[in-house]
Design an enzyme around this catalytic site. Structure first.
Site, short mmCIF file in Angstrom:
data_model
loop_
_atom_site.label_atom_id
_atom_site.label_comp_id
_atom_site.label_asym_id
_atom_site.label_seq_id
_atom_site.Cartn_x
_atom_site.Cartn_y
_atom_site.Cartn_z
N ARG A 124 0.86 -1.18 0.00
CA ARG A 124 0.00 0.00 0.00
C ARG A 124 0.90 1.24 0.00
NH1 ARG A 124 -2.10 -3.50 4.04
NH2 ARG A 124 -4.12 -4.38 3.49
N LYS A 183 -2.88 -1.44 7.95
CA LYS A 183 -4.33 -1.24 7.85
C LYS A 183 -5.13 -2.08 8.83
CE LYS A 183 -8.03 -1.06 4.42
NZ LYS A 183 -8.37 -1.19 2.99
N HIS A 230 -2.63 3.58 -6.48
CA HIS A 230 -3.04 2.35 -5.79
C HIS A 230 -3.24 1.21 -6.79
CE1 HIS A 230 -4.52 0.07 -2.39
NE2 HIS A 230 -5.59 -0.29 -3.09
N ARG A 233 -0.80 -1.66 -6.89
CA ARG A 233 -1.04 -2.81 -6.01
C ARG A 233 -1.98 -3.81 -6.69
NH1 ARG A 233 -1.10 -4.42 -0.50
NH2 ARG A 233 -3.10 -5.13 0.30
N HIS A 286 -3.80 -8.69 3.69
CA HIS A 286 -5.25 -8.60 3.73
C HIS A 286 -5.79 -9.13 5.05
CE1 HIS A 286 -5.71 -8.50 -0.95
NE2 HIS A 286 -5.52 -7.30 -0.43
N TYR A 294 -9.86 -9.46 -6.37
CA TYR A 294 -9.06 -9.17 -7.55
C TYR A 294 -9.52 -10.01 -8.75
CZ TYR A 294 -5.92 -6.48 -4.61
OH TYR A 294 -5.41 -5.54 -3.77
#
Length: 306
Positions: free
Chosen positions: A143, A167, A239, A242, A273, A282
């Site tokens: 990130r 995160k 972003h 990523r 994640h 994704y």
């Protein structure tokens, strides 16, 4: 008192590992409003009125109402007089924008454009910083915030990055390809000639930590210089580097039945994640990739039937 209860609730959740930065601000504002309204307990009507007044979007209202509902459940366990807002009836599905997947040629053009940005006095680092940042994001799937928060002490031996408390309040180790480690070492040698006492890896003019605003501004310049999707209504984002990394990693996943789950778990862990469903997204975001994996799944199913 509701205000003290909110502080107590946030402190308990944070002790369990949650950050709750926005929730803390929202609940503090809500409880102050409720107390000023004469409420000694959480009231559904007050919660609905407050969320409608402070947020202009359905998503914002739903988020605040959900935070109040979680808080109300906590208090309801102690005192049944607290009402729990029925926040789910206000749910609006979140539509995530389709990511832009950069091609290898586009990435090469972006790196060249970043390496040729106009130098800014008094810092000669601008070109080196943005070229290294774009290259690192593309090669590791970090990130942007994780890259900007890197300190010199987070660069471990053998090309390993220590990503700290990000995160989902997790830390993880991210290995780099030897070619990326070599580029990072070269960048650090240049950085050492101009940097001050700050130990952030990426610095801006005056030796200060690089902020998101400066990154996005420079990235838009890079996109324009590199000629990336000039006619696209919605510009590609940094972003999306990523997303590009994750998509290419999934495309290289083994298609054998016993390997697919292992590869997904490995990628989910690598990306940091909080749940593997975020990794599966994704596939949804990249129809071509979804089609390839669906075709492979059909082949596996056919093998079982035979």
């Amino acid at each position: 008192m509701l205000i003290d209860d909110a502080h107590r609730y946030i402190a308990l959740r944070r002790a369990l590992g949650f950050k709750l930065e926005k929730a803390a601000r929202h609940l503090d504002a809500f409880t102050r409003h409720a107390v000023a309204n004469g409420d000694s307990h959480i009231r559904n009507a007050t919660a609905l009125a407050w969320t409608a007044a402070v947020s202009s979007t359905p998503g914002g209202r739903y988020q605040r109402l959900q935070e109040i509902a979680d808080f109300a459940r906590f208090l309801h366990a102690e005192d049944a007089a607290h009402e729990i807002p029925q926040h789910r009836r206000h749910y609006r599905p979140c539509v995530r924008p389709a990511p832009y997947i950069y091609t290898s040629d586009e990435l090469a053009r972006m790196l060249h454009a970043a390496a040729n940005l106009r130098r800014q006095k008094p810092s000669p680092l601008r070109q080196h910083v943005h070229a290294m940042l774009i290259g690192l994001l593309a090669a590791t799937g970090l990130r942007v915030s994780e890259a900007l928060n890197l300190r010199l002490g987070d660069l471990l031996p053998d090309g390993m990055l220590h990503i700290r408390q990000t995160k989902f309040n997790k830390s993880r180790l991210v290995p780099m390809h030897p070619s990326v480690s070599a580029e990072l070492d070269a960048y650090l040698r240049v950085r050492a000639t101009v940097a001050g006492v700050d130990d952030h890896v990426f610095l801006t003019v005056g030796g200060r930590p690089m902020g998101l605003g400066a990154v996005h501004a420079a990235f838009h310049v890079v996109l324009k210089k590199a000629g990336i999707a000039p006619d696209r209504p919605r510009r590609p984002r940094i972003h999306d580097l990523r997303h590009t990394f994750a998509t290419r990693a999934l495309a290289r996943c083994a298609m054998r039945r016993e390997d697919v789950a292992r590869d997904f778990v490995a990628l989910s862990t690598y990306l940091g994640h909080g749940h593997i469903r975020y990794t599966y997204w994704y596939l949804e975001a990249t129809p071509d990739l979804m089609g390839d994996i669906a075709a492979a799944a059909e082949m596996l199913a056919a093998e079982v039937i035979v």
